[in-house]
Motif scaffolding. Structure first.
Motif: not given
Lengths: 279, 418
Positions: A182-185, B25-28
Motif C-alpha cells: 500500500y503506497r499510502d504509507f 500495488y493496491v491503494a489502501l
C-alpha cells in the motif's frame, strides 16, 4: 556441498532464516556503507547536516517550551533538557521514515537478487545511528558550556539507545512491509513523524503530563502508550539524572516498543516472500 | 558427472490478475472501499474480476552437475519467472525445488550499482550483492578491473561513465563470480560486439570448469555455443528438454510456424507510414502460394502493401534483408541494386514480387526484415518482420544436397582437374 542444500517450497517457513541473515551480514555492512557514502554526496556542507537538523529542532522546541513555561527540574538548563529529547527523537524519526521507505527505494535489488529482505531496513537504521552519534556532539558541547557533570545514570544510556533502536526497527519493518503493498504509507509516514514531534515529551517533560491536574487519567494512559515516551524519559533520566522516571508509564511505553518489534518482525516475515511479486 | 544438482518437481507459479486495477500495488483506499462494499453485498463483490494466470505450469526436470543448460522460449514463456523462482527471489505457488550447491544468479547487469559511487566502490558493493565475500572481491579485484578495461576511471563516480563502460564494469564483476551453479538471464545482449565476444568466452571458461550454468537467451548462436542441454518453455509449460541442438531446432521450427506474416496489426515498425506492408507470402514457379521455397527451383517472395499517401508514391525503394536462424544478416535484396526503383506507384494496394529464378538458399529457416523508402524518407521499416522456410532441393541437378551445417547458400560451381 551438502551444507549448501536449499529446498524451495511454497508456504514453508524458512528454518534457516536467521542463519541466512547471519550469512548475509557482509551485504548488510555493504548496504550500510553505501548509504553512508552516498548520504551527503554532492552537498556543500556534507556531514554537518546531521548536526544542523537536530540543532534547528532543538532551538524551536526549546523556544516553544519556554513560551509555554513548561516545567524544568531545578538546576537543569532548558536547552540541555530539550537536547536530551531532540537527539533520540531525531534518530527515531529519520530511522523510522527511512526504513519505512527503504524497500521501495531498493526495489531493483528486491526483484533481482535473493537475500533476507530484513537487511534493507536494518542497514538503513545503522546509517541513522551513525548520524545520531555525530549529533551527540551537540549534547557534549552543551554540557561543557553549562558545566554540567553527568551522573552515574549515564551508564544506562546505551540501554535506552537500544530501546530507541528497537522502536525504530519494529515500526520501520512493519511500515516498510505495508508500504510495498500500500503506497499510502508514503504519505502516512511523514504525518506520523510530524504528529510524534508534538505528542512526545520534547518541548515539555513527561512530568508536565503526569503531574498535571487538568489532564484526565485516560489521556495520561494514552500518552504513555507512545513508545517514544519511554525512550525520551530514559534519555533525560540518564543524561540529566535529576527528574525521576514515572515507572508505570515507562513500562507501558517500553512494552509497546517490544511489542512493535515482535509484531514488525512477524508481519515482515509473513509478507516478505511476496515482496518481489508486488513491489 | 551425472549427479542431479537441481531437481524441480511440479513447479507452478500463478499470479492473480485483477482486472479492475491498473497499478500493480493496491491503494489502501480501494481495499477499504471494497471491504465496505462486501459488508453490504456479502463478500463476493470482487471475485468475478479475478483471473488466474499460470506463469509456470507444472514444470518438472532435473539438471545434473556440470550441465550447461540453455533455456529458450518466446517472450512471456516463463523463462525469467523460472530463473527468479530458482534464485529464490519469488516463491513458487506449488511444487518443490531442491538445489545442492552454492548458487549465484545474474538476472541483470549491474544490480545495485549506485551512480554516485566510484567504480572501485561499486565493484565491492555489486560483488557483495551478487554474493561474493569481501575477501573474494579483494582477491579478484585486479582481475575484475583488468577485464573491464576501465582502470583509468576507477575513482570516478559511475554516473559519469559512458553506458559502455558501465556495462563492462558491471559484467566484469559478475564474470568473476565462482559459484557451483550460475544462473544468467539474457545479459550478454549488452555492450559492443568485441566485449560480447569476450563475455561469451568468459562464460565458456566458467562452463568449462565443470560448473553448472543455466542460461536464458534469445541468441541461438550463443546457446548453441555454450550449452549442451536445453529446456524449451512455451506459455509456462516445459515443451521439450534434452540435447541443446535438438531443442533449438524444435524452437526455431515452432517460431517459423508461429510467426504470422500478416503485418497489418504489427506495432513495432518505423517510418512515416505513407506506405504500409500488409502481408508477406511465397509463390512457386506456377504462381501458387506455397509454405516454403525450394532450393534450386524457381519461386518468388511477394509482399503486399497499401498506399496510404492519397496519391502516387514516387521514388519507391524497397529492400528485403534475409537473416539466418541466429539473426545474422546473410543477404539483401534491393531494387536499387537491380536498377528497378519504382518511380510512380499509383495503385492503392499492390504487390511487390521478387522473382528468384533459382533459389540458392539451402534448406532451413530464415527471418527477414522489410524496408521501404519513398522520396528518400523511410516509409515503412519492419525489423524481423517474420520468417520463411526453404526446403532443401536439388540445386545442382545431381540428386544430391549439401549436408546440414554447411552454410546457407549454394553457389554454382564446376570442378576441373589439370
Amino acid at each position: 556441498m551438502g551444507n549448501h542444500r536449499v529446498v524451495i517450497e511454497p508456504h514453508t517457513t524458512d528454518k534457516n532464516y536467521w542463519k541466512d541473515l547471519w550469512k548475509f551480514r557482509e551485504l548488510f555492512y555493504f548496504l550500510a556503507w553505501r548509504d553512508l557514502l552516498v548520504r551527503y554526496k554532492q552537498t556543500a556542507i556534507g556531514v554537518l547536516w546531521s548536526i544542523i537538523r537536530p540543532l534547528l529542532t532543538l532551538s524551536v522546541m526549546a523556544f516553544i517550551g519556554w513560551l509555554f513555561e513548561s516545567n524544568i527540574p531545578e538546576g537543569t538548563p532548558r536547552l540541555l533538557l530539550v537536547a536530551a529529547a531532540t537527539l533520540p527523537w531525531t534518530f527515531f524519526s529519520t530511522a523510522f521514515s527511512e526504513s519505512a521507505n527503504s524497500l521501495i527505494a531498493n526495489s531493483n535489488l528486491l526483484t533481482k537478487v535473493y537475500f533476507p529482505r530484513m537487511i534493507v531496513p536494518a542497514s538503513t537504521i545503522i546509517v541513522c545511528l551513525v548520524d545520531f552519534l555525530i549529533s551527540f556532539a551537540i549534547l557534549i558541547v552543551l554540557m561543557v558550556v553549562y558545566q554540567y557533570t553527568p551522573s552515574i545514570n549515564m551508564l544506562m544510556l546505551p540501554l535506552f539507545l537500544l530501546l530507541a533502536l528497537i522502536t525504530a526497527l519494529g515500526s520501520g519493518l512493519y511500515i516498510a512491509a505495508l508500504n510495498v503493498k500500500y503506497r499510502d504509507f508514503r504519505y502516512i509516514v511523514p504525518f506520523i513523524v510530524q504528529f510524534g514531534l508534538y505528542i512526545s515529551p520534547i518541548a515539555f517533560s513527561s512530568q508536565d503530563i503526569y503531574q498535571s491536574e487538568r489532564i484526565p487519567e485516560i489521556i495520561k494512559w494514552i500518552y504513555s502508550m507512545n513508545p517514544m515516551v519511554a525512550v525520551i524519559d530514559g534519555f533525560r533520566w540518564s543524561i540529566l539524572g535529576t527528574n525521576d522516571l514515572y515507572l508505570p508509564g515507562f513500562f507501558i511505553s517500553s512494552a509497546i516498543s517490544l511489542f512493535l518489534l515482535f509484531f514488525g518482525i512477524y508481519y515482515f516475515r509473513k509478507t516478505e516472500k511476496s515482496f518481489a511479486d508486488v513491489i | 558427472m551425472s549427479k542431479p544438482i537441481i531437481t524441480v518437481e511440479h513447479l507452478t507459479k500463478s499470479y492473480v490478475l485483477r482486472h479492475q486495477q491498473q497499478e500493480r500495488y493496491v491503494a489502501l483506499r480501494d481495499v477499504l472501499a471494497n471491504k465496505a462494499k462486501s459488508l453490504f453485498k456479502g463478500g463476493t463483490s470482487t471475485q468475478s474480476t479475478k483471473e488466474e494466470f499460470l506463469a509456470l505450469n507444472d514444470l518438472s526436470f532435473q539438471i545434473n552437475e556440470g550441465d550447461r543448460v540453455g533455456i529458450i522460449g518466446r517472450n512471456g514463456a516463463g523463462k525469467s519467472t523460472l530463473l527468479k523462482v530458482l534464485s529464490r527471489i519469488i516463491t513458487p505457488t506449488k511444487g518443490k525445488i531442491t538445489i545442492d550447491g552454492r548458487m549465484a544468479s545474474l538476472l541483470e547487469v549491474g544490480t545495485g550499482f549506485h551512480p554516485e559511487l566510484t567504480g572501485r566502490e561499486n565493484i565491492f558493493l555489486n560483488g557483495s550483492i551478487l554474493g561474493m565475500s569481501k575477501k573474494e572481491i579483494q582477491a579478484k579485484f585486479d582481475e575484475i578491473v583488468a577485464f573491464s578495461e576501465v582502470e583509468r576511471f576507477l575513482d570516478t563516480p559511475v554516473k559519469r561513465y559512458s553506458s559502455g563502460m558501465y556495462v563492462r564494469l558491471a559484467f566484469s564483476v559478475a564474470a568473476h563470480l565462482e559459484p557451483e551453479i550460475l544462473i544468467v538471464d539474457e545479459v550478454l545482449a549488452v555492450g559492443d560486439a568485441a566485449f560480447q565476444r569476450k563475455c561469451l568466452g568468459k562464460m565458456r571458461d566458467v562452463a568449462g570448469q565443470g560448473r553448472t550454468v543455466l542460461f536464458v537467451s534469445h541468441n541461438m548462436a550463443a546457446i548453441q555455443n555454450l550449452c549442451n542441454t536445453g529446456l524449451y518453455l512455451k506459455k509456462g509449460q516445459l515443451l521439450a528438454s534434452g540435447n541443446s541442438n535438438d531443442i533449438i531446432h524444435e524452437y526455431l521450427k515452432d517460431a517459423a510456424e508461429a510467426h504470422s506474416i500478416d503485418l497489418v496489426d504489427r506495432k513495432e515498425r518505423q517510418g512515416n507510414g505513407v506506405l504500409r506492408f500488409t502481408k508477406v507470402f511465397l509463390r512457386d514457379a506456377q504462381g501458387t502460394t506455397v509454405q516454403a521455397l525450394q532450393s534450386g527451383s524457381e519461386g518468388s517472395i511477394c509482399i503486399s502493401f497499401e498506399n496510404r499517401s492519397g496519391g502516387a508514391l514516387q521514388n519507391f525503394v524497397f529492400s528485403f534483408g534475409i537473416d539466418d536462424e541466429y539473426g545474422n544478416r546473410i543477404t539483401f535484396l534491393n531494387n536499387e541494386l537491380t536498377n528497378q526503383v519504382f518511380n510512380q506507384v499509383h495503385q492503392k494496394e499492390g504487390e511487390i514480387q521478387i522473382h528468384l529464378p533459382k533459389v540458392s538458399l539451402q534448406g532451413g529457416h530464415y527471418s527477414f526484415t522489410l524496408f521501404s523508402s519513398v522520396q528518400s524518407e523511410i516509409a515503412d521499416y519492419i525489423i524481423d518482420a517474420g520468417s520463411f522456410s526453404v526446403e532443401d532441393g536439388d540445386f545442382f541437378e545431381t540428386g544430391k544436397i549439401a549436408p546440414s551445417g554447411q552454410g546457407n547458400f549454394y553457389m554454382p560451381h564446376q570442378f576441373e582437374l589439370k
